[in-house]
Scaffold this motif. Structure first.
Motif, mmCIF file in Angstrom:
data_model
loop_
_atom_site.group_PDB
_atom_site.id
_atom_site.type_symbol
_atom_site.label_atom_id
_atom_site.label_comp_id
_atom_site.label_asym_id
_atom_site.label_seq_id
_atom_site.Cartn_x
_atom_site.Cartn_y
_atom_site.Cartn_z
ATOM 1 N N LEU A 262 32.650 11.794 -9.660
ATOM 2 C CA LEU A 262 31.879 11.131 -8.506
ATOM 3 C C LEU A 262 30.811 10.319 -9.641
ATOM 4 O O LEU A 262 30.823 9.310 -8.792
ATOM 5 C CB LEU A 262 31.142 12.619 -7.500
ATOM 6 C CG LEU A 262 31.760 12.938 -6.325
ATOM 7 C CD1 LEU A 262 31.392 14.320 -5.638
ATOM 8 C CD2 LEU A 262 32.319 11.844 -5.102
ATOM 9 N N TYR A 263 30.707 10.483 -10.188
ATOM 10 C CA TYR A 263 29.707 10.326 -11.445
ATOM 11 C C TYR A 263 29.741 9.129 -12.032
ATOM 12 O O TYR A 263 29.401 7.928 -11.855
ATOM 13 C CB TYR A 263 29.278 11.083 -12.563
ATOM 14 C CG TYR A 263 28.100 10.392 -14.045
ATOM 15 C CD1 TYR A 263 27.274 10.038 -13.855
ATOM 16 C CD2 TYR A 263 29.520 9.707 -15.027
ATOM 17 C CE1 TYR A 263 26.766 9.830 -14.717
ATOM 18 C CE2 TYR A 263 28.925 9.389 -15.806
ATOM 19 C CZ TYR A 263 27.337 9.211 -16.048
ATOM 20 O OH TYR A 263 26.781 8.541 -16.985
ATOM 21 N N THR A 264 31.246 9.505 -12.137
ATOM 22 C CA THR A 264 32.116 7.959 -12.623
ATOM 23 C C THR A 264 32.377 6.680 -11.731
ATOM 24 O O THR A 264 31.775 5.507 -11.914
ATOM 25 C CB THR A 264 33.331 8.546 -13.488
ATOM 26 O OG1 THR A 264 33.370 9.315 -14.538
ATOM 27 C CG2 THR A 264 34.092 7.343 -13.723
ATOM 28 N N LEU A 265 32.670 7.557 -10.244
ATOM 29 C CA LEU A 265 32.516 6.003 -9.087
ATOM 30 C C LEU A 265 31.282 5.685 -8.627
ATOM 31 O O LEU A 265 31.711 4.359 -8.658
ATOM 32 C CB LEU A 265 32.772 6.757 -7.903
ATOM 33 C CG LEU A 265 32.819 6.150 -6.624
ATOM 34 C CD1 LEU A 265 34.334 5.095 -6.633
ATOM 35 C CD2 LEU A 265 33.551 6.884 -5.890
ATOM 36 N N ALA A 266 29.982 5.545 -9.317
ATOM 37 C CA ALA A 266 28.511 5.133 -8.981
ATOM 38 C C ALA A 266 28.410 5.396 -10.096
ATOM 39 O O ALA A 266 27.632 3.719 -10.108
ATOM 40 C CB ALA A 266 27.801 6.433 -8.078
ATOM 41 N N ALA A 267 28.882 5.030 -11.427
ATOM 42 C CA ALA A 267 28.099 4.631 -12.270
ATOM 43 C C ALA A 267 28.822 2.910 -13.112
ATOM 44 O O ALA A 267 28.441 2.382 -13.375
ATOM 45 C CB ALA A 267 27.730 5.627 -13.861
ATOM 46 N N TYR A 268 30.364 3.808 -12.983
ATOM 47 C CA TYR A 268 30.870 2.045 -13.769
ATOM 48 C C TYR A 268 31.916 1.621 -12.018
ATOM 49 O O TYR A 268 32.949 0.670 -12.396
ATOM 50 C CB TYR A 268 32.615 2.748 -14.129
ATOM 51 C CG TYR A 268 31.966 3.816 -15.687
ATOM 52 C CD1 TYR A 268 31.469 2.500 -16.563
ATOM 53 C CD2 TYR A 268 31.153 4.630 -15.701
ATOM 54 C CE1 TYR A 268 31.240 3.172 -18.259
ATOM 55 C CE2 TYR A 268 30.734 5.445 -16.517
ATOM 56 C CZ TYR A 268 31.384 4.782 -18.111
ATOM 57 O OH TYR A 268 30.503 5.240 -18.992
ATOM 58 N N GLY A 269 31.385 1.847 -11.039
ATOM 59 C CA GLY A 269 31.773 1.236 -9.246
ATOM 60 C C GLY A 269 30.746 -0.407 -9.491
ATOM 61 O O GLY A 269 30.618 -0.322 -10.872
#
Length: 395
Positions: A98-105
């Motif tokens: 979830l963190y990666t989806l928001a940070a790298y999306g």
């Protein structure tokens, strides 16, 4: 400075994925050791272990495929809790996804996917924990929901800072390019100014020297006194031209303004007229006193226009009558230079040269205008209007 050594990003993600997998499996085993669980991890062909391992290892490719990684971890969590496998830290991979989806999306789209995913997961977790015992254990469900929201918020915060930093970098690069372009424009403007000053100074001096040298050659034997005066005029003209050249080019040598001769202004029109009379012109100056001191840029431009106009008369017409009118009004300085020609209409100086073009450029730089052309009864006239509040660059 010695550059610090860092592991490649792919290796870092692989190590993180391995660590999370071990934590999920080992943490779930330790948490439920000695307790009776509804469904052990070994049920359905060790499906519990498989779900924990898959949701942990998949984060190794989270930066490259953030959405698919989130979908895999979310499906693993849904299956895990719907089948009532024992609770534990099996959500570590999901939170990181979830963190990666928001940070790298890609911003809004990623936030929508994350928001819908968290809502679905929350509903599934709450339904799956409807009959959990003891009831106090449902607090872990709310912890998972809150931690999921916090993971998304943290990722969006990191992405926003990266966007702001990238935008600031772009603005800084644009500002740097703009400063370079402005510096080049200032250099070009200064080069053009120096070229105009050099042209006006040299052209005028050469024209006067040419006339005086012709006079000298003609009367050298018969009238040595006249030849002597002509040679003296040549000396004074060349000396004055050299001083002006030094003043013009001094800016290229250093930044020290002290000791330099100021640029010519209307105060030097008297010297200009005296040299013109020595060259054979009958010059009359009609000048009104200004109500307030003229700006130096206006006075310098007016001087150069008078100088270039007289130079053109010397070069193209020869001995004739010239009238110079300097009329400072409340808003603009009017400059008129007229000559009577040779008694017939003469062709105007060639505008393909730098003389009239240079005068016109000076006027435009100050927001003024210039007109030059033959007079109906013969001769030539230059008329310039120079605003007293110039809007162009300093001459």
């Amino acid at each position: 400075m010695k550059q610090s050594w860092r592991l490649p990003v792919a290796v870092q993600d692989a190590l993180i994925a391995l660590f999370i997998t071990v934590m999920q499996v080992q943490g779930t085993i330790v948490r439920n050791a000695g307790e009776v669980v509804p469904r052990p991890l070994t049920d359905l062909g060790d499906l519990g272990y498989v779900l924990l391992v898959v949701s942990g290892l998949v984060v190794a490719v989270r930066r490259r495929w953030p959405v698919p990684v989130f979908v895999v971890t979310a499906l693993a969590s849904v299956i895990y809790y719907v089948l009532d496998f024992p609770d534990g830290p099996g959500w570590l991979g999901l939170f990181l996804a979830l963190y990666t989806l928001a940070a790298y999306g890609d911003g809004r789209r990623s936030l929508v996917i994350a928001g819908v995913g968290v809502a679905v997961l929350s509903a599934v977790w709450l339904v799956a924990a409807a009959d959990v015992e003891p009831r106090a254990a449902i607090g872990w469900v709310y912890f998972r929901i809150g931690a999921s929201v916090m993971s998304v918020a943290l990722g969006e915060s990191v992405r926003s800072r990266q966007v702001i930093a990238a935008d600031a970098q772009r603005r800084a690069e644009l500002a740097e390019r703009t400063r370079e372009e402005e510096a080049r424009a200032r250099v070009d403007a200064e080069r053009l100014r120096i070229a105009r000053e050099v042209h006006d100074t040299v052209a005028h001096a050469i024209a006067i020297i040419n006339v005086q040298s012709g006079v000298t050659a003609h009367v050298l034997d018969k009238r040595p006194d006249v030849a002597r005066e002509a040679l003296r005029a040549i000396e004074q003209t060349s000396s004055r031209a050299l001083r002006e050249m030094r003043a013009i080019l001094g800016v290229l040598r250093d930044d020290d303004e002290e000791g330099r001769e100021p640029y010519p202004g209307l105060e030097q029109v008297g010297e200009l007229v005296a040299k013109a009379r020595a060259a054979g012109l009958d010059v009359e100056v009609q000048e009104s006193s200004p109500a307030t001191p003229l700006p130096s840029a206006v006075g310098g431009a007016a001087y150069r226009i008078v100088q270039e106009s007289i130079t053109n008369v010397v070069r193209h017409v020869g001995p004739t009558r010239v009238t110079v009118v300097l009329d400072p009004g409340p808003e603009a300085l009017e400059v008129r230079v007229t000559d009577e020609g040779r008694g017939t209409v003469v062709e105007p100086p060639d505008e393909s040269g730098r003389g009239i073009v240079g005068m016109r450029e000076r006027c435009r730089l100050l927001g003024g205008e210039l007109a030059a052309g033959p007079r109906p009864g013969g001769g030539f006239e230059v008329r310039a209007r120079l605003p007293l509040a110039p809007t162009g660059v300093r001459l």
